[in-house]
Scaffold this motif. Structure first.
Motif, mmCIF file in Angstrom:
data_model
loop_
_atom_site.group_PDB
_atom_site.id
_atom_site.type_symbol
_atom_site.label_atom_id
_atom_site.label_comp_id
_atom_site.label_asym_id
_atom_site.label_seq_id
_atom_site.Cartn_x
_atom_site.Cartn_y
_atom_site.Cartn_z
ATOM 1 N N ASP A 80 -0.388 -5.792 1.940
ATOM 2 C CA ASP A 80 -1.102 -4.510 1.902
ATOM 3 C C ASP A 80 -1.572 -4.139 3.304
ATOM 4 O O ASP A 80 -1.856 -5.026 4.109
ATOM 5 N N SER A 127 0.822 -1.216 0.000
ATOM 6 C CA SER A 127 0.000 0.000 0.000
ATOM 7 C C SER A 127 0.852 1.261 0.000
ATOM 8 O O SER A 127 0.312 2.373 0.055
ATOM 9 N N GLY A 186 -6.211 -0.588 3.333
ATOM 10 C CA GLY A 186 -5.365 0.340 2.574
ATOM 11 C C GLY A 186 -5.469 0.019 1.084
ATOM 12 O O GLY A 186 -6.008 -1.012 0.715
ATOM 13 N N PRO A 187 -4.939 0.896 0.220
ATOM 14 C CA PRO A 187 -4.998 0.625 -1.210
ATOM 15 C C PRO A 187 -4.080 -0.527 -1.615
ATOM 16 O O PRO A 187 -3.079 -0.779 -0.950
ATOM 17 N N ASP A 188 -4.451 -1.234 -2.689
ATOM 18 C CA ASP A 188 -3.590 -2.292 -3.228
ATOM 19 C C ASP A 188 -2.793 -1.669 -4.366
ATOM 20 O O ASP A 188 -3.173 -1.740 -5.524
ATOM 21 N N ARG A 189 -1.692 -1.021 -4.020
ATOM 22 C CA ARG A 189 -0.928 -0.279 -5.036
ATOM 23 C C ARG A 189 0.067 -1.167 -5.759
ATOM 24 O O ARG A 189 0.401 -0.935 -6.905
#
Ligand code: ENP
Length: 266
Positions: A197, A163, A201-204
């Protein structure tokens, strides 16, 4: 006068106390060390010098005195998840990250710098990385990172944050610049990457993508056997301690449905 925070108050006591804690309680297997001598060697690396002209080699004597081996298969490299790493390594019980080795342990979370023409520490401010690269703290971690990487062996673990803004693997950072280049290929059997992650949170970034792909390709090109796992469960479950109700944290039961019904009052 500098932009960064000044030296941590009671630095000497913290350093010496941590050293004794380490050799007596945390990891007595490293054997006898002279904690006052370690402090003197550490302090001599940066006192009475221009705080922007401290080099990794200035810490050579400290590293030599504090050095101990890193057990095979126990090394853990990381970026962007320091607190998670702290709980995962469990103070060298499970894995031994650099800050679970004596030569990282004594300095973890601390700030320090000296001043030219004075033997005192600067408690007001210390230079940041932006002000000068060769500051006392960064040069210390460079020297410690190089040593740690050179002495890591067996299965190497890398814990990254999927993330993290800018990607899980910073292409410029301690791991990329000082640790990968100093791994000793002939002592390493494989490199295991975990990309976890933040919960909610975002899965970047993930295995095979973006900066993790850059890392995997780099390590493979260097001839390493590399594996990568997304959201490795033992680490994920550690994060779940703070999110017991999140869908990622609910363990599916293998019991038949009848046994999973809430107990009724009749
Ligand atoms: P950050 O920016 O997440 O965290 C920096 C904080 O971690 C500082 O409080 C620092 O203590 C402490 N720290 C513990 N180990 C290291 C370290 N090893 N290091 C720099 N700081 C460390 O971490 P970074 O900068 O990305 O560094 C992560 C690197 O540490 C990875 O390469 C990992 O493999 C390595 P202080 O005393 O500076 O306040 C090397 C550099 O172990």
């Amino acid at each position: 006068k500098w932009k960064g925070e000044g030296t941590t108050q009671n630095l000497e006591s913290i350093f010496i106390g941590r050293c004794y804690d380490y050799i007596r309680i945390v990891n007595p297997a490293v054997g006898e060390k002279n904690c006052s001598e370690l402090w003197e060697a550490f302090r001599n690396a940066f006192i009475n010098k221009d705080p922007c002209n401290i080099l990794p080699k200035d810490y050579e004597l400290f590293i030599k005195l504090a050095f101990h081996t890193i057990p095979a298969n126990k090394s853990l490299f990381w970026e962007n998840n320091q607190l998670l790493v702290k709980s995962f390594t469990s103070g060298a019980r499970r894995y031994m990250s650099l800050s679970d080795a004596l030569f990282g342990f004594v300095a973890d979370f601390l700030i320090w710098c000296g001043q030219a023409n004075s033997t005192g520490l600067d408690y007001e401010s210390c230079p940041t990385m932006e002000e000068c690269e060769n500051n006392a703290v960064d040069s210390f971690w460079r020297m410690a990172s190089i040593t740690y990487a050179q002495h890591s062996s067996g299965v190497i673990h890398v814990l990254l944050n999927g993330s993290a803004e800018g990607g899980a693997y910073p292409v410029k950072g301690f791991f990329a610049d000082y640790e990968i280049p100093n791994l000793q290929k002939d002592k390493i059997s494989k490199i295991v990457i975990w990309v976890v992650d933040d919960i909610q949170g975002p899965d970047r970034d993930s295995c095979g993508k973006n900066t993790v792909k850059i890392l995997e390709d780099r390590l493979k090109a260097l001839g390493y056997d590399v594996t990568c796992t997304d959201n490795y469960k033992p680490v994920l479950f550690l994060l779940c301690v703070d999110y017991p109700d999140d869908s990622n944290c609910i363990l599916s039961s293998s019991a038949p449905p009848a046994q999973r019904r809430p107990i009724s009052s009749d």
